[in-house]
Design a protein around this motif. Structure first.
Motif, mmCIF file in Angstrom:
data_model
loop_
_atom_site.group_PDB
_atom_site.id
_atom_site.type_symbol
_atom_site.label_atom_id
_atom_site.label_comp_id
_atom_site.label_asym_id
_atom_site.label_seq_id
_atom_site.Cartn_x
_atom_site.Cartn_y
_atom_site.Cartn_z
ATOM 1 N N UNK A 10 -19.436 1.811 -9.390
ATOM 2 C CA UNK A 10 -18.785 2.958 -10.045
ATOM 3 C C UNK A 10 -19.831 3.700 -10.865
ATOM 4 N N UNK A 11 -20.232 4.874 -10.390
ATOM 5 C CA UNK A 11 -21.250 5.675 -11.077
ATOM 6 C C UNK A 11 -20.862 7.151 -11.045
ATOM 7 N N UNK A 12 -21.455 7.915 -11.935
ATOM 8 C CA UNK A 12 -21.214 9.360 -11.974
ATOM 9 C C UNK A 12 -21.801 10.072 -10.762
ATOM 10 N N UNK A 13 -22.691 9.394 -10.035
ATOM 11 C CA UNK A 13 -23.357 10.003 -8.891
ATOM 12 C C UNK A 13 -22.687 9.637 -7.565
ATOM 13 N N UNK A 14 -21.625 8.839 -7.630
ATOM 14 C CA UNK A 14 -20.941 8.440 -6.403
ATOM 15 C C UNK A 14 -20.035 9.535 -5.877
ATOM 16 N N UNK A 15 -19.429 9.252 -4.721
ATOM 17 C CA UNK A 15 -18.481 10.207 -4.150
ATOM 18 C C UNK A 15 -17.161 10.116 -4.902
ATOM 19 N N UNK A 16 -16.384 11.195 -4.833
ATOM 20 C CA UNK A 16 -15.128 11.260 -5.558
ATOM 21 C C UNK A 16 -14.151 10.182 -5.085
ATOM 22 N N UNK A 17 -13.194 9.849 -5.913
ATOM 23 C CA UNK A 17 -12.198 8.830 -5.566
ATOM 24 C C UNK A 17 -11.291 9.308 -4.438
ATOM 25 N N UNK A 18 -10.806 8.357 -3.670
ATOM 26 C CA UNK A 18 -9.860 8.635 -2.591
ATOM 27 C C UNK A 18 -9.215 7.343 -2.147
ATOM 28 N N UNK A 19 -8.280 6.842 -2.956
ATOM 29 C CA UNK A 19 -7.709 5.512 -2.733
ATOM 30 C C UNK A 19 -7.011 5.392 -1.381
ATOM 31 N N UNK A 20 -6.608 6.525 -0.795
ATOM 32 C CA UNK A 20 -5.966 6.484 0.522
ATOM 33 C C UNK A 20 -6.881 5.843 1.554
ATOM 34 N N UNK A 21 -8.178 6.059 1.409
ATOM 35 C CA UNK A 21 -9.129 5.480 2.357
ATOM 36 C C UNK A 21 -9.098 3.949 2.284
ATOM 37 N N UNK A 22 -9.002 3.394 1.084
ATOM 38 C CA UNK A 22 -8.965 1.940 0.939
ATOM 39 C C UNK A 22 -7.622 1.370 1.413
ATOM 40 N N UNK A 23 -6.529 2.089 1.156
ATOM 41 C CA UNK A 23 -5.224 1.645 1.650
ATOM 42 C C UNK A 23 -5.228 1.582 3.180
ATOM 43 N N UNK A 24 -5.796 2.609 3.793
ATOM 44 C CA UNK A 24 -5.865 2.662 5.257
ATOM 45 C C UNK A 24 -6.740 1.531 5.802
ATOM 46 N N UNK A 25 -7.823 1.229 5.104
ATOM 47 C CA UNK A 25 -8.726 0.147 5.541
ATOM 48 C C UNK A 25 -7.968 -1.180 5.591
ATOM 49 N N UNK A 26 -7.210 -1.476 4.539
ATOM 50 C CA UNK A 26 -6.476 -2.744 4.496
ATOM 51 C C UNK A 26 -5.457 -2.806 5.630
ATOM 52 N N UNK A 27 -4.742 -1.712 5.859
ATOM 53 C CA UNK A 27 -3.732 -1.694 6.912
ATOM 54 C C UNK A 27 -4.346 -1.863 8.302
ATOM 55 N N UNK A 28 -5.531 -1.328 8.495
ATOM 56 C CA UNK A 28 -6.175 -1.388 9.803
ATOM 57 C C UNK A 28 -6.827 -2.743 10.094
ATOM 58 N N UNK A 29 -7.471 -3.322 9.090
ATOM 59 C CA UNK A 29 -8.393 -4.412 9.379
ATOM 60 C C UNK A 29 -8.030 -5.773 8.788
ATOM 61 N N UNK A 30 -7.143 -5.830 7.810
ATOM 62 C CA UNK A 30 -6.853 -7.113 7.164
ATOM 63 C C UNK A 30 -5.488 -7.637 7.583
ATOM 64 N N UNK A 31 -5.454 -8.857 8.070
ATOM 65 C CA UNK A 31 -4.228 -9.475 8.552
ATOM 66 C C UNK A 31 -3.795 -10.589 7.601
ATOM 67 N N UNK A 32 -2.543 -10.961 7.702
ATOM 68 C CA UNK A 32 -2.023 -12.028 6.857
ATOM 69 C C UNK A 32 -1.483 -11.487 5.553
ATOM 70 N N UNK A 33 -0.373 -12.020 5.115
ATOM 71 C CA UNK A 33 0.284 -11.538 3.898
ATOM 72 C C UNK A 33 -0.514 -11.936 2.656
ATOM 73 N N UNK A 34 -0.712 -10.995 1.753
ATOM 74 C CA UNK A 34 -1.503 -11.224 0.543
ATOM 75 C C UNK A 34 -0.794 -10.634 -0.665
ATOM 76 N N UNK A 35 -1.247 -11.045 -1.832
ATOM 77 C CA UNK A 35 -0.917 -10.348 -3.062
ATOM 78 C C UNK A 35 -2.026 -9.326 -3.282
ATOM 79 N N UNK A 36 -1.677 -8.051 -3.259
ATOM 80 C CA UNK A 36 -2.662 -6.980 -3.430
ATOM 81 C C UNK A 36 -2.442 -6.329 -4.787
ATOM 82 N N UNK A 37 -3.495 -6.313 -5.596
ATOM 83 C CA UNK A 37 -3.439 -5.652 -6.897
ATOM 84 C C UNK A 37 -4.346 -4.428 -6.831
ATOM 85 N N UNK A 38 -3.737 -3.252 -6.880
ATOM 86 C CA UNK A 38 -4.479 -1.995 -6.826
ATOM 87 C C UNK A 38 -4.845 -1.575 -8.245
#
Length: 320
Positions: free
Chosen positions: A153-181
């Protein structure tokens, strides 16, 4: 380099006494109660059994109460889904860094998971990319996850876009988990809301929002009236996400501040309604002093069951 996990623990013990920590342990453990368990057999009801464990259909056929017995799955997977875009390098409501609050909140959840023998993993990123560290057990692994959050997390990073991380989990991670956003304060658009709905259907989802700073940070101590553009100690604010400067004299104007607060209140109402509709427990973190309390509150809210799809609220109305 000093341990981030030790720093988290020290803050936990400052802001939480022994009873609070016991309650936290209990609330965390209750997240998995009745879930992530394998059915074993039916047996006769005995005094002390949970009423919710009664199998009513089998009871009707048998003629006397029967309860379901389960074999608990002892090890669970907890996924920290953290917004590590540059928005999280901004100032939080308390004046602290949002990054520090994200590390603190992730540390509290991760520490509870370690105490219960559960594995902890991490998905983090911004609008451009997502990174994944698979779940493992132990405090050494948790320390690595916290350092990953802290360093990315830095001031020089790209802007936030949590939708990208939500999509990643739905696409690639299997098995039921406790997810804390753990994410920046924003109003989800239709696409993000749909991703949240799909995630909620597959996993246990808790959401911690790190609240934005004031429109004009520090105005409470300087007063609402500032004379002249050259007033000493007056600094303009900057929207970290867009890079837009916010002149202090405009931000300090009473009418502008009132309009801004009204707009934020409306946004908060829309956000709260969305989380209720999706059945996702959410709490907003303002500063390090309330992280433990907010983690406890979101666990308790999740355990009690926020009205979601297919559930009914206490008023008997469909929450969807």
């Amino acid at each position: 380099m000093p341990s981030l996990l030790k720093r988290v623990k020290s803050k936990m013990f400052i802001f939480a006494h022994r009873r609070t920590l016991s309650l936290l342990d209990g609330e965390y453990g209750s997240v998995f109660k009745g879930r992530s368990m394998d059915f074993d057999e039916l047996r006769s009801y005995v005094s002390g059994d949970e009423v919710r464990d009664i199998d009513w259909k089998a009871t009707a056929r048998h003629g006397s109460p029967l309860v379901k017995r389960y074999v608990a799955v002892r090890r669970h997977s907890v996924l920290l889904l953290v917004d590590s875009g540059r928005n999280m390098a901004a100032e939080a409501f308390s004046g602290e860094s949002k990054k520090d609050l994200a590390v603190n909140a992730a540390g509290v959840i991760g520490y509870l998971a370690c105490r219960h023998g559960d594995d902890v993993g991490l998905v983090h990123g911004n609008a451009g990319a997502s990174m994944y560290l698979p779940p493992k057990g132990g405090e050494e692994h948790l320390e690595r996850l916290l350092r990953e959050i802290d360093s990315t997390i830095t001031l020089h990073g790209e802007t936030s876009g949590i939708a990208r991380q939500l999509d990643y989990v739905l696409r690639y991670l299997k098995g039921r988990m406790l997810i804390v956003v753990i994410a920046d304060e924003f109003l989800p658009d239709a696409t993000t809301a749909d991703l949240m709905r799909r995630l909620r259907a597959r996993h246990e989802v808790l959401w911690l929002t790190v609240r934005d700073a004031h429109l004009a940070p520090g105005i409470e101590t300087r007063g609402t009236e500032t004379q002249g553009a050259g007033a000493q100690g007056v600094l303009d604010s900057t929207d970290i996400g867009t890079g837009t400067a916010i002149p202090f004299l405009l931000a300090a104007d009473r009418e502008i501040r009132a309009a801004y607060e009204h707009a934020m209140a409306q946004r908060d109402e829309l956000r709260a309604a969305l989380f209720r509709r999706l059945g996702i427990a959410e709490e907003q973190v303002e500063g390090s002093a309330d992280v433990v309390a907010k983690v406890f509150a979101v666990l308790e809210k999740h355990r009690s069951g926020a009205p979601g799809p297919g559930r009914r609220s206490q008023r008997g109305q469909c929450a969807g």
